[in-house]
Design a protein around this motif. Structure first.
Motif: not given
Length: 105
Positions: A1-20
């Motif tokens: 499974m690739a880290l596409d934009e949907t997965v990346k957004a989900r991970l950022m929300a889960y990790c509470r990351i506003d901006a990388l």
């Protein structure tokens, strides 16, 4: 499974990351790939999208990514480390309910 934009957004929300920050994009992708590989090595295949198993799988992957993200560069002293029991139970349940292929029987 690739880290596409949907997965990346989900991970950022889960990790509470506003901006990388610079370089964290690569870090997040590496943590994600390591988490997916951990699940595969544990005998848990990637479930089909939209299934309850997929929701559990995604939560486990998210947990592993957050754990790696939070612990980067951290040092641990003493023996006070504890595993998350909810995560451990989900991994065990996913392993025990892993579909068996016809070739395995």
């Amino acid at each position: 499974m690739a880290l596409d934009e949907t997965v990346k957004a989900r991970l950022m929300a889960y990790c509470r990351i506003d901006a990388l920050e610079e370089g964290e994009d690569t870090l997040l992708e590496g943590l994600y790939q390591a988490a997916v590989n951990y699940m595969a090595d544990a005998g848990i295949g990637e479930p089909q999208e939209g299934t309850p198993r997929r929701a559990q799988y995604d939560l486990c992957v998210n947990h592993l990514v957050l754990d790696g993200y939070d612990r980067r560069g951290a040092t641990v002293s003493g023996t006070a480390l504890e595993d998350n029991p909810v995560f451990r139970r989900m991994v065990v349940q996913l392993k025990l309910t892993e579909p068996v292929s016809d070739s395995d029987t």
